[in-house]
Design an enzyme around this catalytic site. Structure first.
Site, mmCIF file in Angstrom:
data_model
loop_
_atom_site.group_PDB
_atom_site.id
_atom_site.type_symbol
_atom_site.label_atom_id
_atom_site.label_comp_id
_atom_site.label_asym_id
_atom_site.label_seq_id
_atom_site.Cartn_x
_atom_site.Cartn_y
_atom_site.Cartn_z
ATOM 1 N N HIS A 1 0.922 -0.856 0.187
ATOM 2 C CA HIS A 1 -0.132 -0.014 0.306
ATOM 3 C C HIS A 1 1.016 1.212 -0.365
ATOM 4 C CE1 HIS A 1 -3.480 2.914 1.619
ATOM 5 N NE2 HIS A 1 -2.721 3.100 1.978
ATOM 6 N N GLU A 2 2.335 1.406 0.694
ATOM 7 C CA GLU A 2 2.401 2.378 0.676
ATOM 8 C C GLU A 2 3.230 2.798 -0.195
ATOM 9 O OE1 GLU A 2 1.809 5.040 2.737
ATOM 10 O OE2 GLU A 2 0.665 3.595 4.444
ATOM 11 N N HIS B 1 2.349 4.385 -2.843
ATOM 12 C CA HIS B 1 1.507 6.261 -2.640
ATOM 13 C C HIS B 1 2.788 6.752 -3.408
ATOM 14 C CE1 HIS B 1 -1.631 5.888 -0.902
ATOM 15 N NE2 HIS B 1 -1.330 5.712 0.076
ATOM 16 N N ASP C 1 -5.538 7.736 -1.515
ATOM 17 C CA ASP C 1 -6.652 7.126 -0.642
ATOM 18 C C ASP C 1 -8.041 7.799 -1.320
ATOM 19 O OD1 ASP C 1 -4.359 5.268 1.000
ATOM 20 O OD2 ASP C 1 -3.652 7.234 2.074
#
Length: 362
Positions: free
Chosen positions: A305-306, A309, A318
């Site tokens: 997920h991170e 980014h 997000d």
């Protein structure tokens, strides 16, 4: 230890209401949720705070229940505003956080006629550094929520005004100074051991996701249930972008550095990054409560997920949080699902090492 000035994470005082004298913005469409933005001055000197007031009102006849996390009401912890300079959108420089799945107490209720208001300093998180005309508005037209009392979750439509101001000279951009070696020194030997395992699991998950996507025959992609569950209706261009993003994520995980000191964040925050500053991930207490792999919120899923980014990787946003909201986003807006970091995290841990013939959930 990672050094961060107070200008990079908004203190609670910045959510206080502005005094009278705010400049009213253009009137918005009537009905439903309305976001009104106003600035405290028509022009700012380079050293002044760039204060904008954001107010969300319920103009409908029924109360609404909404999740404020990815809205300006939660502060500048996501790219929740659209800021343009002479018509061109400026970069968001603030943190992007991963939160655990929303709990009932995380939602707020707006009664008919009720409003919530915060004031924010744009200079804390946006590249507002060149002289000229700026315009700011609420980003997006939908937020997670329902009419109060309704079952499940849905989306609420938001109409927004915009506010404009002039910056009368150049100013420095907000920069978070990151010393990777010092930040990593904030992690204990046990934490570093866990992170080594989690990083390998994240790389396997992202690689498995990439392979599952790339190896699925083109004729089968539109009916691949796992893909449809997390990314919605098949589109060839979007499918290729998602496939490429997973390959980039898998490669980037080996470059991650970590800060194990998490300050000034809510308990629901698992981890966060600054998207313009690869490849450091700050890990909060909730991160260590999860297993290394094998669950939707595993350490591996969070690292996927991170990593997504970072602008140098996939530049995700997000938009929705939690498996249920992410699957609904995929159904209702596949293009946004392809931009949502949680969809990548959940897809990766639900696909590694297996085919796309069915949908699984841990």
């Amino acid at each position: 230890m990672l050094q961060r000035s107070k200008s990079n994470i908004l203190p609670a005082a910045q959510t206080a209401l502005l005094s009278a004298g705010l400049l009213a913005a253009t009137q918005a469409l009537a009905g439903g949720l309305r976001a009104e933005l106003a600035v405290s001055s028509a022009a700012y000197l380079p050293y002044e705070p760039l204060t904008v007031q954001v107010s969300l009102s319920n103009e409908g006849n029924l109360p609404v229940r909404m999740l404020p996390w990815e809205t300006p009401l939660a502060g500048l912890f996501s790219n929740a505003l659209r800021v343009t300079h002479d018509g061109q959108e400026v970069a968001y420089l603030g943190p992007m956080v991963r939160r655990r799945e929303p709990l009932p107490q995380d939602y707020i209720i707006l009664a008919p006629g009720e409003h919530r208001t915060v004031s924010l300093d744009l200079a804390q998180a946006y590249a507002v550094d060149q002289p000229g005309r700026y315009e700011v508005s609420w980003r997006g037209q939908e937020i997670e929520g329902t009419q109060a009392g309704a079952k499940g979750t849905g989306t609420l439509t938001v109409s927004s005004t915009s506010a404009t101001f002039e910056l009368l000279g150049s100013r420095d951009r907000p920069i978070t100074k990151i010393d990777p070696m010092a930040a990593q020194a904030s992690c204990t030997a046990n934490q570093l051991s866990l992170l080594n395992q989690a990083e390998q699991a994240a790389s396997r998950s992202a690689s498995g996701a990439h392979q599952a996507l790339a190896n699925t025959p083109e004729a089968s992609r539109a009916s691949a249930m796992r893909y449809v569950a997390w990314f919605g209706a098949y589109n060839a261009s979007r499918y290729q972008t998602i496939t490429s993003n997973f390959q980039k994520i898998a490669t980037a995980t080996s470059r991650l550095t970590y800060n194990c000191t998490c300050e000034d964040m809510a308990d629901n925050v698992i981890a966060y990054v600054y998207p313009t500053q690869p490849y450091e991930v700050t890990l909060c207490a909730a991160f260590w409560d999860e297993p290394i792999s094998g669950s939707d919120y595993s350490m591996a899923s969070t690292l996927v997920h991170e990593t997504s980014h970072f602008n140098a990787v996939a530049g995700t946003d997000d938009i929705a949080y939690g498996p249920s909201a992410c699957k609904k986003l995929a159904q209702n807006n596949p293009a946004k699902a392809a931009q949502n970091a949680d969809n990548y995290g959940f897809f990766s841990v639900n696909s590694a090492g297996s085919s796309m013939s069915k949908s699984e959930s841990f």
